[in-house]
Enzyme design. Structure first.
Site, PDB file in Angstrom:
ATOM      1  N   HIS A  15     -16.586  -9.266   2.256  1.00 49.80           N
ATOM      2  CA  HIS A  15     -17.411  -8.433   1.363  1.00 49.80           C
ATOM      3  C   HIS A  15     -17.446  -8.571   0.250  1.00 49.80           C
ATOM      4  O   HIS A  15     -18.312  -8.309  -0.656  1.00 49.80           O
ATOM      5  CB  HIS A  15     -16.898  -6.979   1.953  1.00 49.80           C
ATOM      6  CG  HIS A  15     -17.634  -6.512   3.164  1.00 49.80           C
ATOM      7  ND1 HIS A  15     -17.245  -6.976   4.433  1.00 49.80           N
ATOM      8  CD2 HIS A  15     -18.437  -5.573   3.394  1.00 49.80           C
ATOM      9  CE1 HIS A  15     -17.848  -6.337   5.574  1.00 49.80           C
ATOM     10  NE2 HIS A  15     -18.617  -5.378   4.767  1.00 49.80           N
ATOM     11  N   LYS A  62     -13.513   0.205  13.278  1.00 49.41           N
ATOM     12  CA  LYS A  62     -12.745   0.891  13.736  1.00 49.41           C
ATOM     13  C   LYS A  62     -12.191   2.073  12.816  1.00 49.41           C
ATOM     14  O   LYS A  62     -12.000   1.735  11.616  1.00 49.41           O
ATOM     15  CB  LYS A  62     -11.567   0.403  14.713  1.00 49.41           C
ATOM     16  CG  LYS A  62     -10.249  -0.042  13.831  1.00 49.41           C
ATOM     17  CD  LYS A  62      -9.244  -0.085  14.526  1.00 49.41           C
ATOM     18  CE  LYS A  62      -8.012  -1.035  13.679  1.00 49.41           C
ATOM     19  NZ  LYS A  62      -6.967  -0.328  12.946  1.00 49.41           N
TER      20      LYS A  62
END
Lengths: 206, 289
Positions: free
Chosen positions: A44, A109
């Protein structure tokens, strides 16, 4: 059809349009088919840096899925090792920039911050939970894996997965729905009791 | 060079320690302890949320698949925490204890296709050490001539939610309850509930956190030997489950399958409280040499 709802289950195959995403609601159980890209912290950071330098991303993310996972190495003869989701919150600072590029589905999550939730609404995208700690189960739905970028990052490299029936639950939809907040409210003060039967104080199996 | 063994002293070979650690790393990451599985099954049976129940069914399915197909239970095969109880009549020979443990971790993680997650420098370059070394090792000298190793592969998602608070003694049980509940509620789905909640109370700051870590290795369903602490564990478990966080935070009546409290005497001015959360994949494996 990218989204097919039948018998309480939703089948989803990318690429997705705004209209596809509009059909997904917090709490929906979805099974994914087709291509999923993996990326976590280090990938990222590089992708967002590339965008800042006006360089192209390693893959066209328009309408696509990114899954936050760093799998274990595959045993010989296997496609991939254990492959469950990592904590999404750590990717919050990078997420809006990717949503603005047309990313439509994110799987991880745990909860997301308010900035990400607003970016999901603004860009008509969704965030789903895969079951954390169910890496062996999820591994079985992954039929192929190719490292397509940042190979030097090892487990954190960007991989292209082909999946069949990869399960996930919509946590944040494009209407501002948040399963984690709603679920907690719905089940507050309804505990499973704390009177767990005490077992003999045996040692854990040697 | 040969050393003469003194009577009453038992020798343990460094190579045997390395081999055993390697084996424990592989078993711990693939086979969930029976007591944890029993706790998860009970959670599945008592869960009031249909979505929460579905999550628990898939978690239990994952346990079976991991064992049957030798795929790690979770891709985060953790920081390798190794707890060693060394009998005071044991003499370690043939090498350095820490070197032997790390050799075992390296072998276990490499040959077991486990994920290497350790970076060498914590705030600078963060380059992966590639074999999950070094382990975090806690040694304790105990009576006798046994050598006991417990390997706890500790995932980052739950470890990152740890908390230590030194409270005023007057806060008592109420203060402890508040810290535990706030830690779990704020952690949400990050530590992968349903959890095993480790709570350390007392000691000094660093010892309190070690108590919390030891608490997560206690078998699920086994309560404290002290009746008052055992009652507090039951009370806290009910309160934790009343939060509604539920399995994977989708909402539900099982946020934890156990609250284990370990206590130690403390200073007149202090009430240290440490919370160490363990995910539903509460992995650990012990062996005695």
């Amino acid at each position: 059809m990218p989204i097919v709802k039948k018998d309480g289950e939703t089948r989803a195959t990318p690429p997705f349009t705004d209209e596809d995403i509009a059909q997904l609601r917090a709490g929906d159980h979805v099974r994914f088919y087709g291509t999923i890209y993996t990326a976590r912290d280090a990938a990222h950071r590089r992708m967002v840096q590339a965008l800042q330098e006006r360089k192209p991303l390693p893959m066209d993310i328009r309408g696509q899925i990114i899954y936050y996972v760093g799998p274990t190495p595959a045993r010989p003869g296997r496609v991939i090792g254990s492959a469950g989701p990592t904590t999404s919150m750590r990717l919050d600072p990078f997420t809006p920039a990717l949503l603005e590029q047309g990313l439509k589905v994110i799987i991880g999550k745990g909860g997301r911050g308010s900035v990400v939730k607003k970016a999901l609404q603004d860009n008509k995208a969704v965030y789903l939970l895969a079951i954390g700690g169910a890496g062996a189960l999820l591994s079985g739905t992954i039929k192929s894996m190719d490292v397509i970028a940042y190979e030097d990052l090892g487990t954190e490299s960007i991989k292209k997965l082909e999946v069949e029936g990869f399960p996930a639950i919509v946590a944040c939809d494009m209407y501002g729905g948040d399963l984690l907040l709603a679920g907690k409210e719905a089940y507050r003060d309804q505990p499973a009791l704390g009177d767990y039967v005490s077992v003999p104080p045996a040692e854990k199996a040697g | 060079m040969t050393t003469e063994t003194k009577p009453g002293v038992r020798e343990v070979q460094a190579d045997d320690i390395a081999a055993k650690v390697a084996e424990l790393c592989q078993t711990a990451t693939h086979v969930l302890p029976e007591d944890v599985v029993a706790g998860l099954k009970r959670a599945e049976q008592t869960e009031k949320s249909p979505l929460g129940k579905q999550v628990l069914i898939e978690i239990l399915e994952n346990v079976d698949i991991a064992k049957r197909e030798m795929i790690p239970l979770c891709q985060d095969t953790g920081t390798t925490v190794v707890m060693v109880d060394i009998g005071q009549d044991v003499h370690i020979v043939g090498g350095d204890l820490h070197e032997a443990i790390n050799r075992g971790v390296s072998k276990g993680y490499t040959e077991g296709y486990l994920r290497a997650s350790m970076v060498a420098h914590p705030f600078s370059s963060r380059v992966n050490t590639k074999d999950n070394t070094p382990a975090v090792v806690h040694t304790e000298i105990v009576p006798g001539d046994e050598f006991r190793i417990t390997v706890v592969p500790k995932g980052g998602g739950c470890e990152n939610m740890s908390r230590l608070q030194i409270m005023l003694p007057s806060r008592g049980k109420e203060g402890i309850t508040e810290v535990v509940l706030r830690t779990i509620e704020e952690s949400g789905g990050n530590p992968c509930p349903p959890l095993v909640v480790g709570v350390g109370v007392g000691g000094s700051s660093e010892y309190c956190m070690l108590l919390a870590k030891k608490a997560i290795t206690r078998p699920v369903g086994q309560q404290s030997d002290d009746p008052e602490t055992a009652e507090f564990e039951r009370e806290l478990l009910t309160k934790v489950n009343a939060l509604g966080v539920g399995p994977q935070a989708v909402g539900g009546s099982n946020t934890a399958i156990a609250v284990n409290i370990e206590t130690y005497p403390t200073h007149i001015t202090s009430l240290p409280v440490a919370v160490n959360l363990q995910c539903h994949s509460a992995r650990s494996k012990s062996a005695t040499l």
